[in-house]
Design an enzyme around this catalytic site. Structure first.
Site, mmCIF file in Angstrom:
data_model
loop_
_atom_site.group_PDB
_atom_site.id
_atom_site.type_symbol
_atom_site.label_atom_id
_atom_site.label_comp_id
_atom_site.label_asym_id
_atom_site.label_seq_id
_atom_site.Cartn_x
_atom_site.Cartn_y
_atom_site.Cartn_z
ATOM 1 N N HIS A 1 -20.565 -34.103 16.586
ATOM 2 C CA HIS A 1 -20.028 -33.471 17.797
ATOM 3 C C HIS A 1 -21.125 -32.951 18.717
ATOM 4 O O HIS A 1 -20.861 -32.603 19.875
ATOM 5 C CB HIS A 1 -19.101 -32.313 17.401
ATOM 6 N N ASP B 1 -18.388 -36.352 22.109
ATOM 7 C CA ASP B 1 -17.232 -35.491 22.374
ATOM 8 C C ASP B 1 -15.974 -36.101 21.777
ATOM 9 O O ASP B 1 -15.902 -37.316 21.529
ATOM 10 C CB ASP B 1 -17.049 -35.302 23.883
#
Length: 484
Positions: free
Chosen positions: A454, A458
């Site tokens: 992450h 995204d």
């Protein structure tokens, strides 16, 4: 003439290795390319083949000794093999067995998702080999004769395994390089009680068959059974422990297991991981596979399982989502976007999970990918993979569906930022909408699970990639690419 065996260059960044087990002894007769020794590096365990045929005259390094690239580790010369012990092992062999209990060669790597495929995940073609055919009986000599140097065609662990089961190497058909007996070969022989070997078991079976009355020409054929086929029990773990009546057994971790453990913890502690999943309809792919698999196997020599088709779809989709095929360096504050795809294939071995990769997979067709997957899986299990083939991956696929996993959350293989788990393909009742409205249909369904970093990827990026992959798998026609 004597031939010096040196530790070869195993990879650009590899300068040394550790001897984990000798596969031969002084006096053993060896052939060209026969495995001599197992070497462990910081990336992978591999076997070093003999550069010449002859007799092992000298072993210049001990187990657990660290040796440099180019260092002489053995001498092979002309001469006759020393008298062996017909496969029995000494106390030294027993010590080697204990050292490599968790390091032996195993079976399946990225794996097959359908019951009769042989990709890299859970099983391969070599492991489904039939038991060795019964040897012709020619008296006690035929049952006890030993080929000179045959001890070198097994590892100390396999010799111990056979000895404890009351079998000899002559009762086992080796499917490894040069006829070497692997642990899978030993397991099959033990399960069948040595069936197919040169011992009494084979003769008894043939005697029983010969004494059975011939079927009458007028006897009607047996009725076709209507009951469903018996469900097979899933395979046990390749790691089996002999407790010997004790409540606990304590063993040293193998080098490979330590390396895997450290890598997994480093991955979790240095990246921000989470997993997203989508359900995908693979009915078109499964129907294509059913129609073409026999012709494909005959032409290509590799199985047409869903894995190479999914791998091809991944290679088609990744260029549209470059962030998924990137690597990041937080110390320098830079990200590298790769214009090529080195596709990692997680291979399940008895030593642990290893991830070799297919270089420039974006240039390969489905048949080429199928051959590459089978080749990587086989060489990884047989310790023929090179360190450079473990390094440099840009995106990884792990085929946990090969053993029935419905959903998975795989751990990243840094510096890669994404890894895809392909899960079990199952028939399920699904609501289908068409011009006639909604209806219930039986479809081949599966889940695709994407773990991603992450820090770089995204959630929306992951979702777009998965939806694009789902679209290709459900709508693209791979027929022309198969060439059959």
């Amino acid at each position: 003439m004597a031939t010096q065996v040196e530790l070869p260059q195993l990879g650009e960044s590899v300068t040394e290795g550790i001897i984990t087990a000798w596969l031969v002894e002084v006096g053993d007769e060896v052939t060209v390319d026969q495995p001599l020794v197992e070497i462990s590096t910081d990336k992978v365990d591999t076997e070093i083949p003999s550069p010449a045929a002859g007799v092992v005259q000298e072993l210049r390094a001990e187990v657990d000794e660290t040796i440099e690239v180019g260092q002489v580790i053995a001498i092979i010369g002309d001469g006759e093999a020393a008298d062996g012990d017909d496969g029995d092992t000494s106390a030294d062999d027993a010590e080697q067995d204990a050292d490599q209990d968790a390091d032996g060669a195993s079976d399946d790597g990225p794996a097959e998702q359908a019951s009769d495929d042989d990709d890299a995940g859970a099983s391969d073609e070599g492991q489904r080999a039939e038991p060795a055919p019964a040897a012709s009986s020619s008296g006690s000599d035929g049952a006890t004769a030993q080929v000179a140097g045959s001890k070198a065609l097994t590892s100390p662990l396999v010799r111990k395994q056979l000895r404890e089961a009351g079998l000899t190497p002559e009762q086992v058909k080796g499917t490894g390089p040069g006829g070497r007996i692997t642990r899978d070969d030993a397991d099959r022989a033990i399960a069948s009680g040595g069936e197919g070997g040169a011992g009494a078991g084979g003769a008894d079976a043939s005697d029983q068959q010969a004494s059975a009355p011939a079927a009458s020409a007028t006897t009607p054929p047996p009725a076709v059974p209507t009951a469903p086929a018996e469900r097979k029990r899933p395979a046990a773990s390749p790691t089996q422990i002999d407790f010997g009546g004790q409540r606990e057994v304590v063993e040293d971790l193998s080098r490979v297991r330590k390396a895997i453990a450290n890598s997994m913890m480093d991955s979790l502690q240095t990246t921000a991981q989470l997993t997203a999943g989508v359900e995908v309809d693979l009915t078109n792919i499964m129907n294509l596979r059913a129609a073409k698999k026999d012709a494909f196997k005959s032409k290509e020599g590799a199985s047409l399982s869903p894995l190479p088709l999914i791998s091809r779809a991944v290679c088609m989709v990744l260029p549209r989502h470059p962030v998924m095929n990137s690597s990041m360096d937080m110390e320098s504050g830079k990200v590298t976007y790769h214009g090529y795809i080195n596709l990692g294939m997680a291979v399940d071995t008895e030593r642990g999970l290893l991830v070799p990769n297919i270089k420039d997979a974006q240039d390969l067709t489905v048949p080429a990918l199928a051959r590459k997957i089978a080749d990587l899986a086989s060489r990884t299990r047989n310790k023929k993979i090179q360190p450079d083939e473990i390094s440099g991956g840009t995106f990884t696929i792990t085929n946990t569906g090969s053993v029935g996993t419905l959903f998975d959350t795989p751990i990243l293989n840094p510096p890669e930022v994404a890894i895809l788990a392909t899960c079990a393909v199952e028939k399920r009742p699904i609501v289908v909408s068409d011009a006639y409205g909604d209806s219930i249909a039986i479809r081949w369904m599966s889940y695709l699970c994407l773990s991603y970093d992450h820090r770089m990827v995204d959630g929306a990026d992951a979702a777009r990639f998965l939806q694009d992959l789902k679209y290709i798998l459900e709508t693209h026609d791979f027929t022309a690419e198969l060439g059959v």
